[in-house]
Motif scaffolding. Sequence first.
Motif, PDB file in Angstrom:
ATOM      1  N   GLN A 145     -40.190  10.717  30.314  1.00 21.79           N
ATOM      2  CA  GLN A 145     -39.617  11.677  30.700  1.00 21.79           C
ATOM      3  C   GLN A 145     -38.471  12.111  32.331  1.00 21.79           C
ATOM      4  O   GLN A 145     -37.950  11.317  32.602  1.00 21.79           O
ATOM      5  CB  GLN A 145     -40.324  12.907  31.329  1.00 21.79           C
ATOM      6  N   HIS A 146     -39.377  11.385  33.351  1.00 19.91           N
ATOM      7  CA  HIS A 146     -39.249  10.927  34.658  1.00 19.91           C
ATOM      8  C   HIS A 146     -39.539   9.831  35.300  1.00 19.91           C
ATOM      9  O   HIS A 146     -40.823   8.804  35.119  1.00 19.91           O
ATOM     10  CB  HIS A 146     -40.511  12.150  35.520  1.00 19.91           C
ATOM     11  N   TRP A 147     -38.804   8.729  35.212  1.00 22.71           N
ATOM     12  CA  TRP A 147     -38.163   7.572  35.271  1.00 22.71           C
ATOM     13  C   TRP A 147     -39.273   6.946  36.951  1.00 22.71           C
ATOM     14  O   TRP A 147     -39.461   6.396  36.727  1.00 22.71           O
ATOM     15  CB  TRP A 147     -36.871   7.584  34.780  1.00 22.71           C
ATOM     16  N   LEU A 148     -38.746   7.843  37.963  1.00 25.23           N
ATOM     17  CA  LEU A 148     -38.313   7.725  38.750  1.00 25.23           C
ATOM     18  C   LEU A 148     -40.037   8.659  39.265  1.00 25.23           C
ATOM     19  O   LEU A 148     -40.736   9.120  40.521  1.00 25.23           O
ATOM     20  CB  LEU A 148     -37.922   7.418  40.125  1.00 25.23           C
ATOM     21  N   GLY A 149     -41.282   9.534  38.390  1.00 28.69           N
ATOM     22  CA  GLY A 149     -41.768  10.424  39.193  1.00 28.69           C
ATOM     23  C   GLY A 149     -40.551  11.966  38.813  1.00 28.69           C
ATOM     24  O   GLY A 149     -39.509  11.861  38.945  1.00 28.69           O
ATOM     25  N   THR A 150     -41.685  13.151  39.968  1.00 30.46           N
ATOM     26  CA  THR A 150     -41.083  14.170  40.381  1.00 30.46           C
ATOM     27  C   THR A 150     -41.343  13.587  41.592  1.00 30.46           C
ATOM     28  O   THR A 150     -42.252  13.173  41.861  1.00 30.46           O
ATOM     29  CB  THR A 150     -41.974  15.055  39.117  1.00 30.46           C
ATOM     30  N   ASP A 151     -40.910  15.055  42.597  1.00 28.66           N
ATOM     31  CA  ASP A 151     -40.855  14.980  44.447  1.00 28.66           C
ATOM     32  C   ASP A 151     -41.644  16.636  44.246  1.00 28.66           C
ATOM     33  O   ASP A 151     -42.620  16.472  43.483  1.00 28.66           O
ATOM     34  CB  ASP A 151     -39.645  15.634  44.853  1.00 28.66           C
ATOM     35  N   GLN A 152     -41.842  16.739  45.745  1.00 26.51           N
ATOM     36  CA  GLN A 152     -43.254  17.861  46.010  1.00 26.51           C
ATOM     37  C   GLN A 152     -42.884  18.929  45.788  1.00 26.51           C
ATOM     38  O   GLN A 152     -43.413  19.445  45.420  1.00 26.51           O
ATOM     39  CB  GLN A 152     -43.020  17.571  48.077  1.00 26.51           C
ATOM     40  N   ILE A 153     -42.297  18.945  44.864  1.00 27.69           N
ATOM     41  CA  ILE A 153     -41.831  20.730  43.933  1.00 27.69           C
ATOM     42  C   ILE A 153     -41.776  20.210  42.814  1.00 27.69           C
ATOM     43  O   ILE A 153     -41.326  21.373  41.884  1.00 27.69           O
ATOM     44  CB  ILE A 153     -40.644  21.662  45.253  1.00 27.69           C
ATOM     45  N   GLY A 154     -41.714  19.515  42.547  1.00 32.42           N
ATOM     46  CA  GLY A 154     -41.744  18.837  40.727  1.00 32.42           C
ATOM     47  C   GLY A 154     -39.881  18.786  40.079  1.00 32.42           C
ATOM     48  O   GLY A 154     -39.912  18.926  39.170  1.00 32.42           O
ATOM     49  N   ARG A 155     -39.399  18.681  40.581  1.00 31.17           N
ATOM     50  CA  ARG A 155     -37.860  18.055  40.484  1.00 31.17           C
ATOM     51  C   ARG A 155     -38.123  16.479  40.300  1.00 31.17           C
ATOM     52  O   ARG A 155     -38.550  15.378  41.027  1.00 31.17           O
ATOM     53  CB  ARG A 155     -37.099  18.328  41.715  1.00 31.17           C
ATOM     54  N   ASP A 156     -37.282  16.113  39.130  1.00 26.25           N
ATOM     55  CA  ASP A 156     -37.372  14.819  38.185  1.00 26.25           C
ATOM     56  C   ASP A 156     -36.577  13.938  39.657  1.00 26.25           C
ATOM     57  O   ASP A 156     -35.245  14.684  40.413  1.00 26.25           O
ATOM     58  CB  ASP A 156     -36.388  14.715  37.194  1.00 26.25           C
ATOM     59  N   MET A 157     -37.351  12.848  40.459  1.00 25.39           N
ATOM     60  CA  MET A 157     -36.502  12.271  41.191  1.00 25.39           C
ATOM     61  C   MET A 157     -35.409  11.255  41.206  1.00 25.39           C
ATOM     62  O   MET A 157     -34.457  10.944  42.107  1.00 25.39           O
ATOM     63  CB  MET A 157     -37.465  10.814  41.705  1.00 25.39           C
TER      64      MET A 157
END
Length: 277
Positions: free
Chosen positions: A51-63
Amino acid sequence: MKLFGQKLTFTALFGLVVTTLFLLVVLLAPWIAPFGEAETVGGTWDLASAQHWLGTDQIGRDMFTRILYGTRMTIAVAFAITLMSFFIGIVIGFTSAVLGGWVDTFFSRLVDVMLSIPSLIFALIILGVFGSSIPVLILTIAVLDATRVFRLSRALGMNLTVMEYVEAAKLRGEGLWWVITREILPNAWAPLVAEFGLRFCFNFLFIAGLSFLGLGIQPPFADLGGMVKENAAAINFGMMAPIYPAATIALLTVAVNLVVDWMLSVDARPSGAQAEL
């Protein structure tokens, strides 16, 4: 494969392909991105998944989404800065070369004064006083960068103003703008195009650096330098979040420089008639 009648080297082809992909991202980011630019879709620094190819950032947004929008914003601002700086630098540089005298002395000394102040310090002072809005950011860096373009344009103009076709245009009574646009600029475009690529890279990195310091492109807009800063703490936990925007910055800079190096080598290569001599 050839471009403009010249054979592309492997490195130049690689740089051209990567640069083209980045241009497509600039144009198509809203349609490519799977989520909204500021949309929270997961937890803090989630690992890469389907679902999130590069994971998420510090507040959960799609990288992946943030990198697409950040690349789009940073490239667009850097390109606008480079266009403005070249317009200012070329016009003033060629004007100084054609008119000479006190005009050349005034602009040359003014540029010397501006160059004596480190660009980063100058930009930090201006942005600290007037704020970091995008128009202020573009105008500030464009004026600073125009000093470098002025130097090159003036040098090229000084060499071309003594040519017979320029002297003939002056004797015909042609105006300053005609001489600059019709006589000098067409004969100086090759080094200027190569310099445009180099200045774009510098501006791209400069914006990323200012954003990392907190004075570049401001939230809610995504920006590559700001993304590195926001996710820097993830390194302590072995996360890759800050590596992705940093790698994007490096990849674009290398790609553009590979194309510029090829252009410079083609421009320096002797023509067939010269080679035979």
